[in-house]
Design an enzyme around this catalytic site. Structure first.
Site, PDB file in Angstrom:
ATOM      1  N   PRO A  91       0.672  -1.074   0.013  1.00 45.86           N
ATOM      2  CA  PRO A  91      -0.086  -0.142   0.082  1.00 45.86           C
ATOM      3  C   PRO A  91       0.895   1.337   0.190  1.00 45.86           C
ATOM      4  O   PRO A  91       0.308   2.337  -0.328  1.00 45.86           O
ATOM      5  CB  PRO A  91      -0.750  -0.153   1.395  1.00 45.86           C
ATOM      6  N   GLU A 118       2.486  -7.953   8.360  1.00 52.83           N
ATOM      7  CA  GLU A 118       2.346  -6.377   8.244  1.00 52.83           C
ATOM      8  C   GLU A 118       3.104  -5.752   7.469  1.00 52.83           C
ATOM      9  O   GLU A 118       2.682  -4.589   6.995  1.00 52.83           O
ATOM     10  CB  GLU A 118       2.830  -6.260   9.817  1.00 52.83           C
ATOM     11  N   ARG A 156      -3.706  -7.781 -20.476  1.00 50.22           N
ATOM     12  CA  ARG A 156      -4.944  -7.381 -21.636  1.00 50.22           C
ATOM     13  C   ARG A 156      -4.264  -6.483 -22.442  1.00 50.22           C
ATOM     14  O   ARG A 156      -5.105  -6.146 -23.427  1.00 50.22           O
ATOM     15  CB  ARG A 156      -6.023  -7.277 -21.012  1.00 50.22           C
ATOM     16  N   ASP A 171     -11.344   0.616 -23.830  1.00 48.17           N
ATOM     17  CA  ASP A 171     -11.415   0.239 -22.558  1.00 48.17           C
ATOM     18  C   ASP A 171     -11.489   1.626 -21.816  1.00 48.17           C
ATOM     19  O   ASP A 171     -10.714   2.732 -22.126  1.00 48.17           O
ATOM     20  CB  ASP A 171     -10.242  -0.456 -21.734  1.00 48.17           C
TER      21      ASP A 171
HETATM   22  N1  ADE Z   1      -0.773  -5.148  -0.093  1.00 46.52           N
HETATM   23  C1  ADE Z   1      -1.599  -4.913   0.761  1.00 46.52           C
HETATM   24  N2  ADE Z   1      -2.308  -3.909   0.388  1.00 46.52           N
HETATM   25  C2  ADE Z   1      -2.194  -3.523  -0.844  1.00 46.52           C
HETATM   26  C3  ADE Z   1      -2.593  -2.620  -1.808  1.00 46.52           C
HETATM   27  N3  ADE Z   1      -3.443  -1.606  -1.719  1.00 46.52           N
HETATM   28  N4  ADE Z   1      -1.864  -2.566  -2.942  1.00 46.52           N
HETATM   29  C4  ADE Z   1      -0.620  -3.401  -3.256  1.00 46.52           C
HETATM   30  N5  ADE Z   1      -0.498  -4.328  -2.351  1.00 46.52           N
HETATM   31  C5  ADE Z   1      -1.052  -4.101  -1.240  1.00 46.52           C
END
Ligand code: ADE
Length: 261
Positions: A91, A118, A156, A171
């Protein structure tokens, strides 16, 4: 040469299941992509093959140990280390967009490294990864869904992957706009029709209608995209009409009888 994806994961079955279906399956059969799924645990030392450990400094959760991740990636990539992007799914990465997917199609091979727990030991980020990607501002339990999203969106875009000569060019997001509405048979369903223009066979009118509906939809739902989209003078005039109210911005509302007047 097929684009090769190497997925590094603690849940190989999850990844394999998705690569064995639909477009990813067909693209492999057509020699457009190859998937190799590697279980990080196979590269962990010791009887218990541990891949996570407690965080230094305390606090909750477990952290992915560096040794098995380095060993897995270095063993698999071998002499190609340094030439292949090593992408962590996290994230904290840069946001994945259609433009990033397009950029990744330029490589011959991509290593996608999925975390569980984590997070990754910071040394994986600093000394192994060459890129970090997030698929959105939310937290998943692991990187697998994100890696599959990346692999799917990249695949794709490759010529031939969709088995359709126009490929992914229409797309949503391909031109920086959301996609126009689609209809198929029957021409009337529960009293709801299909816009007349689509039944007209008049290609220029259909093209213009699709363009305007893509613009209208983007203006209403994702105005942030319009600022970056590739727009013609005619597009800009249409958007000005939406802004001034001369064109209904919302288009026909849900439940309206479309295509009958
Ligand atoms: N791993 C956990 N959350 C994630 C996300 N939002 N994007 C990529 N990998 C992740």
């Amino acid at each position: 040469m097929p684009l090769q994806f190497d997925l590094f994961t603690l849940l190989p079955e999850v990844c394999l299941a998705y690569t064995r279906e639909s477009i990813l399956k067909r693209a492999q059969e057509a020699g457009i992509v190859e998937f190799a799924v590697h279980n990080i645990r196979d590269y962990a030392e010791g009887k218990h093959q541990i891949t996570d450990d407690l965080p230094y400094g305390g606090g909750g959760g477990m952290v992915m140990k560096p040794e098995p991740v380095f060993a897995a990636v270095e063993t698999v990539l071998g002499a190609e280390m340094g030439r292949v992007p090593i992408i962590l799914l996290t994230p904290q990465g840069r946001l994945f967009t259609q433009a990033v997917a397009q950029e990744l199609t330029q490589h011959g091979r991509l290593a996608l490294v999925c975390g569980r727990y984590e997070g990754f030991d910071e040394r994986i980020r600093q000394h192994l990864a060459t890129d970090e990607i997030s698929i959105g501002d939310y937290v998943l339990t692991g990187g697998e869904l994100a890696a599959l999203a990346v692999a799917d969106a990249v695949t794709r875009l490759l010529p031939g992957a969709l088995g359709d000569p126009t490929g992914a060019q229409d797309d949503s997001h391909a031109s920086g706009l959301l996609e126009y509405p689609h209809y198929t048979r029957p021409p009337e369903f529960r009293g709801w029709g299909v816009p007349e223009v689509l039944l007209s066979g008049h290609h220029a009118h259909i093209e213009r209608w699709r363009r305007e509906e893509a613009l209208r939809r983007t203006y209403v739902r994702r105005p942030d995209l319009l600022a970056r989209a590739d727009l013609s003078a005619e597009d800009v005039r249409f958007i000005d009409r939406l802004r001034s109210g001369a064109e209904a911005a919302a288009g026909p509302s849900r439940g309206d009888d479309q295509g009958h007047g």
